[in-house]
Design a protein around this motif. Sequence first.
Motif, PDB file in Angstrom:
ATOM      1  N   UNK A 298       0.814  -1.224   0.000  1.00 36.04           N
ATOM      2  CA  UNK A 298       0.000   0.000   0.000  1.00 36.04           C
ATOM      3  C   UNK A 298       0.843   1.268   0.000  1.00 36.04           C
ATOM      4  N   UNK A 299       2.094   1.148   0.384  1.00 38.43           N
ATOM      5  CA  UNK A 299       2.984   2.298   0.419  1.00 38.43           C
ATOM      6  C   UNK A 299       2.827   3.107   1.694  1.00 38.43           C
ATOM      7  N   UNK A 300       3.684   4.090   1.821  1.00 41.50           N
ATOM      8  CA  UNK A 300       3.660   5.000   2.958  1.00 41.50           C
ATOM      9  C   UNK A 300       2.969   6.270   2.494  1.00 41.50           C
ATOM     10  N   UNK A 301       1.788   6.516   3.017  1.00 39.93           N
ATOM     11  CA  UNK A 301       1.007   7.681   2.579  1.00 39.93           C
ATOM     12  C   UNK A 301       1.425   8.964   3.298  1.00 39.93           C
ATOM     13  N   UNK A 302       2.462   8.885   4.097  1.00 45.98           N
ATOM     14  CA  UNK A 302       2.955  10.065   4.803  1.00 45.98           C
ATOM     15  C   UNK A 302       2.204  10.388   6.079  1.00 45.98           C
ATOM     16  N   UNK A 303       1.169   9.617   6.385  1.00 48.40           N
ATOM     17  CA  UNK A 303       0.393   9.868   7.598  1.00 48.40           C
ATOM     18  C   UNK A 303       1.131   9.319   8.807  1.00 48.40           C
ATOM     19  N   UNK A 304       0.832   9.880   9.946  1.00 45.78           N
ATOM     20  CA  UNK A 304       1.420   9.398  11.190  1.00 45.78           C
ATOM     21  C   UNK A 304       0.496   9.736  12.337  1.00 45.78           C
ATOM     22  N   UNK A 305       0.662   8.997  13.401  1.00 47.93           N
ATOM     23  CA  UNK A 305      -0.142   9.216  14.597  1.00 47.93           C
ATOM     24  C   UNK A 305       0.684   8.789  15.801  1.00 47.93           C
ATOM     25  N   UNK A 306       0.412   9.410  16.929  1.00 43.27           N
ATOM     26  CA  UNK A 306       1.058   8.988  18.163  1.00 43.27           C
ATOM     27  C   UNK A 306      -0.025   8.409  19.058  1.00 43.27           C
ATOM     28  N   UNK A 307       0.236   7.245  19.571  1.00 46.60           N
ATOM     29  CA  UNK A 307      -0.719   6.551  20.420  1.00 46.60           C
ATOM     30  C   UNK A 307       0.005   6.089  21.678  1.00 46.60           C
ATOM     31  N   UNK A 308      -0.367   6.682  22.798  1.00 43.92           N
ATOM     32  CA  UNK A 308       0.253   6.338  24.082  1.00 43.92           C
ATOM     33  C   UNK A 308       1.784   6.417  24.022  1.00 43.92           C
ATOM     34  N   UNK A 309       2.267   7.448  23.385  1.00 40.17           N
ATOM     35  CA  UNK A 309       3.701   7.658  23.308  1.00 40.17           C
ATOM     36  C   UNK A 309       4.414   6.856  22.234  1.00 40.17           C
ATOM     37  N   UNK A 310       3.662   6.094  21.445  1.00 40.65           N
ATOM     38  CA  UNK A 310       4.252   5.297  20.371  1.00 40.65           C
ATOM     39  C   UNK A 310       3.922   5.962  19.045  1.00 40.65           C
ATOM     40  N   UNK A 311       4.951   6.230  18.261  1.00 34.18           N
ATOM     41  CA  UNK A 311       4.807   6.852  16.945  1.00 34.18           C
ATOM     42  C   UNK A 311       4.493   5.759  15.917  1.00 34.18           C
ATOM     43  N   UNK A 312       3.374   5.912  15.186  1.00 30.44           N
ATOM     44  CA  UNK A 312       2.966   4.932  14.180  1.00 30.44           C
ATOM     45  C   UNK A 312       2.901   5.634  12.831  1.00 30.44           C
ATOM     46  N   UNK A 313       3.616   5.093  11.866  1.00 25.68           N
ATOM     47  CA  UNK A 313       3.611   5.654  10.525  1.00 25.68           C
ATOM     48  C   UNK A 313       3.836   4.523   9.527  1.00 25.68           C
TER      49      UNK A 313
END
Length: 171
Positions: free
Chosen positions: A96-111
Motif C-alpha cells: 500500500x505504500x507509505x502515505x505520509x500519515x502518522x499518529x502517536x498513540x500512548x507515546x508510540x509513533x505509528x507511521x
Amino acid sequence: MPVIRVTCPENSLTAEQKQQLAPLLIDAVMVQEVDPVTEPARNATFIVFNEIPQQNCFLGNEPFWLVEGITAAGFFTQKRREAAHTAIGKAFVTVLGDDGSEIELNGVHVSPAYLLRIYALLIEIPEGSWGCSGSTYSALEIGHLIGADQDPERWSELKVNAARHSTARPS
C-alpha cells in the motif's frame, strides 16, 4: 503450513494488491514456522481474502484489515509472534505504500497511520486438532512436512513447545 485469512471491506484492496500481498503474508507467518521458507511449506499454505460489503463493516468509515494467521500450536514463541506481527505490517506497507500519515498513540509513533487499522491475530490450533486429507497431523508431523526439522535448533524448539501444548491439552 498456516492458513491465512484476510477480512476487509470490499474494494479496500485491488486484485493486483491482493496478488502482491498474498506471498508477503504467507512468508510473514510461514517464516516463524520454518526458516528459510521451503517450497513445500509455501505450497501447503493457502490464503483467503474475505471481502465484506461496506454496509457490514464499521471502523470509523476507514478501511481496515483483519489478518488471521492460523497455525498448529507449538510453532510460535512470543518472540516469533512479535516478529510475525511486524512482518505483517511491513507486508502492507510494501503493497500500500507509505502515505505520509502518522499518529502517536500512548507515546508510540505509528507511521503510516493506517497500520493502526491492521489487526493481526495469530490463532494457534490445539495439538491434535489440525487436519488435512482426512487425517490429523501433529505439529511435529507438520514440521517434518514443511522442513522445520532441517534446522536442529528450530526443530528442538518445536519439539519442546509441541510437548508443552500436548501435555496442557485437557483431552
